[in-house]
Design a protein around this motif. Structure first.
Motif, mmCIF file in Angstrom:
data_model
loop_
_atom_site.group_PDB
_atom_site.id
_atom_site.type_symbol
_atom_site.label_atom_id
_atom_site.label_comp_id
_atom_site.label_asym_id
_atom_site.label_seq_id
_atom_site.Cartn_x
_atom_site.Cartn_y
_atom_site.Cartn_z
ATOM 1 N N ASP A 82 -0.558 -3.086 -25.316
ATOM 2 C CA ASP A 82 0.081 -2.971 -24.005
ATOM 3 C C ASP A 82 1.048 -4.142 -23.817
ATOM 4 N N ILE A 83 2.332 -3.835 -23.855
ATOM 5 C CA ILE A 83 3.333 -4.890 -23.631
ATOM 6 C C ILE A 83 4.207 -4.576 -22.418
ATOM 7 N N GLY A 84 3.722 -3.651 -21.531
ATOM 8 C CA GLY A 84 4.599 -3.365 -20.408
ATOM 9 C C GLY A 84 4.060 -2.502 -19.294
ATOM 10 N N THR A 85 2.757 -2.146 -19.286
ATOM 11 C CA THR A 85 2.253 -1.329 -18.184
ATOM 12 C C THR A 85 1.786 -2.227 -17.037
ATOM 13 N N PRO A 86 1.560 -1.651 -15.850
ATOM 14 C CA PRO A 86 1.008 -2.457 -14.746
ATOM 15 C C PRO A 86 -0.360 -3.046 -15.069
ATOM 16 N N GLY A 87 -1.042 -2.461 -16.074
ATOM 17 C CA GLY A 87 -2.350 -2.967 -16.470
ATOM 18 C C GLY A 87 -2.310 -3.974 -17.597
ATOM 19 N N ARG A 88 -1.127 -4.477 -17.920
ATOM 20 C CA ARG A 88 -1.062 -5.506 -18.955
ATOM 21 C C ARG A 88 -1.781 -6.762 -18.448
ATOM 22 N N ASP A 89 -2.820 -7.162 -19.134
ATOM 23 C CA ASP A 89 -3.708 -8.204 -18.613
ATOM 24 C C ASP A 89 -3.844 -9.370 -19.582
ATOM 25 N N ILE A 90 -2.758 -9.704 -20.240
ATOM 26 C CA ILE A 90 -2.776 -10.785 -21.219
ATOM 27 C C ILE A 90 -3.183 -12.116 -20.597
ATOM 28 N N ALA A 91 -2.922 -12.289 -19.290
ATOM 29 C CA ALA A 91 -3.227 -13.563 -18.633
ATOM 30 C C ALA A 91 -4.617 -13.584 -18.006
ATOM 31 N N ALA A 92 -5.388 -12.523 -18.215
ATOM 32 C CA ALA A 92 -6.723 -12.463 -17.615
ATOM 33 C C ALA A 92 -7.771 -13.067 -18.547
ATOM 34 N N SER A 93 -8.798 -13.619 -17.933
ATOM 35 C CA SER A 93 -9.914 -14.204 -18.677
ATOM 36 C C SER A 93 -11.043 -13.183 -18.778
ATOM 37 N N TRP A 94 -11.718 -13.163 -19.956
ATOM 38 C CA TRP A 94 -12.782 -12.195 -20.198
ATOM 39 C C TRP A 94 -13.995 -12.897 -20.803
ATOM 40 N N ASP A 95 -15.160 -12.264 -20.661
ATOM 41 C CA ASP A 95 -16.339 -12.753 -21.372
ATOM 42 C C ASP A 95 -16.168 -12.411 -22.843
ATOM 43 N N ARG A 96 -16.033 -13.411 -23.674
ATOM 44 C CA ARG A 96 -15.644 -13.188 -25.059
ATOM 45 C C ARG A 96 -16.850 -12.821 -25.923
ATOM 46 N N VAL A 97 -16.563 -12.137 -27.030
ATOM 47 C CA VAL A 97 -17.621 -11.682 -27.924
ATOM 48 C C VAL A 97 -17.670 -12.501 -29.208
ATOM 49 N N HIS A 98 -16.666 -13.362 -29.435
ATOM 50 C CA HIS A 98 -16.667 -14.253 -30.587
ATOM 51 C C HIS A 98 -16.756 -15.707 -30.104
ATOM 52 N N LEU A 99 -17.020 -16.599 -31.027
ATOM 53 C CA LEU A 99 -17.094 -18.017 -30.677
ATOM 54 C C LEU A 99 -15.690 -18.610 -30.683
ATOM 55 N N VAL A 100 -14.896 -18.108 -29.741
ATOM 56 C CA VAL A 100 -13.509 -18.517 -29.558
ATOM 57 C C VAL A 100 -13.367 -18.954 -28.103
ATOM 58 N N PRO A 101 -12.674 -20.043 -27.822
ATOM 59 C CA PRO A 101 -12.537 -20.476 -26.432
ATOM 60 C C PRO A 101 -11.648 -19.540 -25.622
ATOM 61 N N ASP A 102 -11.699 -19.705 -24.314
ATOM 62 C CA ASP A 102 -10.811 -18.937 -23.445
ATOM 63 C C ASP A 102 -9.369 -19.334 -23.739
ATOM 64 N N HIS A 103 -8.466 -18.380 -23.631
ATOM 65 C CA HIS A 103 -7.068 -18.639 -23.968
ATOM 66 C C HIS A 103 -6.216 -18.991 -22.758
ATOM 67 N N VAL A 104 -6.691 -18.665 -21.542
ATOM 68 C CA VAL A 104 -5.781 -18.659 -20.396
ATOM 69 C C VAL A 104 -5.276 -20.047 -20.002
ATOM 70 N N ASN A 105 -6.012 -21.100 -20.371
ATOM 71 C CA ASN A 105 -5.583 -22.456 -20.015
ATOM 72 C C ASN A 105 -5.005 -23.219 -21.204
ATOM 73 N N LYS A 106 -4.640 -22.495 -22.243
ATOM 74 C CA LYS A 106 -4.094 -23.153 -23.432
ATOM 75 C C LYS A 106 -2.563 -23.136 -23.381
ATOM 76 N N PRO A 107 -1.932 -24.227 -23.834
ATOM 77 C CA PRO A 107 -0.474 -24.316 -23.733
ATOM 78 C C PRO A 107 0.242 -23.658 -24.909
ATOM 79 N N ALA A 108 1.478 -23.244 -24.633
ATOM 80 C CA ALA A 108 2.436 -22.844 -25.659
ATOM 81 C C ALA A 108 1.842 -21.818 -26.627
#
Length: 300
Positions: A82-108
């Motif tokens: 999804d690169i253009g619908t009203p539901g594009r939620d790239i900036a949303a935070s989710w409960d992750r399923v891997h041992l990866v940190p949240d992305h929303v507060n990461k720069p650049a």
């Protein structure tokens, strides 16, 4: 990076058109995982991706389920990320399923790199390793991110009007994140597939072994059901061991190393786009990409 290098999360202005982006249905010993954004040709936002993961987990946890079918509601299997619908939620935070940190507060570049470790390469590897046989039922378009969903399945059945395409070269990006191209296709054909970004008809994909069987719109459900029902009669452990053995063959041939290497090239391209263009997609968006694809295919 230090804590003071973090950034304020971007505002997420999201309007979901459905609360059920994935439907889960069963028929005997077969689970049907159905992408349910037909209005947007099953474009994959995070809402859908996490719902897919939950559905695959549900099917995995249910001992009565012996095979899994992945489908797309509507005209197309999936138009990709999804690169253009009203539901594009790239900036949303989710409960992750891997041992990866949240992305929303990461720069650049760290923002996309972190997110896509979780929802793209991470999810695809999880789904490829599901302990039960999986079948992708593909109709219409299977584009970019849609390829990743089909490719992680063990068997692909496609309608005669289906097509496969990875057009992200237009963005200056060397193929989608789960880089299975050179394992699904002969290397020279894979180069053509990415460099030109043309639509590959299902018949040609079948000739190269990327598609197992061809069907029609009218017969797809019945054809897939017959395969799934047959798989459900086989040994549960035998099916799992067969998957592991052949996935291991691919990995011995370098599949995991290749996808790791490509993932970093992919994100180098995103970072380059951010520096020289309007965004990480080379200044393109869903509308311009769709228009370019239609022009190239003579669909104007």
């Amino acid at each position: 990076m230090h804590v003071d290098d973090l950034v304020e999360p971007k505002a997420a202005d999201i309007a979901y058109e459905t609360d059920e982006p994935v439907r889960y249905e069963t028929d005997g010993a077969v689970a049907y995982v159905i992408m349910n954004r037909p209005r947007f040709h099953n474009a994959q936002n995070s809402q859908m991706t996490y719902a897919l993961d939950a559905a695959f987990r549900r099917a995995t946890d249910d001992d009565a389920i012996r095979a899994i079918v992945l489908k797309g509601e509507g005209k197309h299997f999936s138009a990709g990320h999804d690169i253009g619908t009203p539901g594009r939620d790239i900036a949303a935070s989710w409960d992750r399923v891997h041992l990866v940190p949240d992305h929303v507060n990461k720069p650049a570049a760290e923002f996309l790199y972190t997110r896509e470790h979780e929802v793209y390469i991470g999810m695809c590897r999880r789904w490829r390793d599901i302990a039960k046989p999986t079948i992708a039922a593909v109709q219409g378009a299977c584009i970019a991110g849609g390829l990743m969903l089909a490719w992680v399945c063990d068997i692909i059945v496609a309608t005669d009007d289906a097509f496969f395409q990875d057009p992200v070269g237009r963005m200056g990006i060397p193929g989608v994140e789960y880089f299975a191209h050179g394992f699904e296709l002969p290397p020279r054909i894979a180069k053509e597939f990415i460099l030109l970004g043309d639509r590959m008809p299902a018949e040609r994909a079948y000739q190269f072994g990327m598609v197992n069987r061809l069907s029609t719109r009218a017969a797809l459900d019945a054809d897939v059901k017959a395969i799934a029902d047959e798989l459900a009669t086989r040994s549960r452990l035998g099916n799992w061991l067969t998957k592991q053995a052949l996935n291991h063959v691919e990995d011995l041939r370098g599949k995991r190393a290749a996808t790791d290497a490509h993932f970093h090239m992919h994100h180098f391209a995103h970072a380059q786009n951010d520096m020289i263009a309007a965004n990480s997609l080379g200044g393109l968006d869903a509308r311009s990409m769709a228009a370019a694809n239609k022009r190239a295919a003579g669909d104007d």
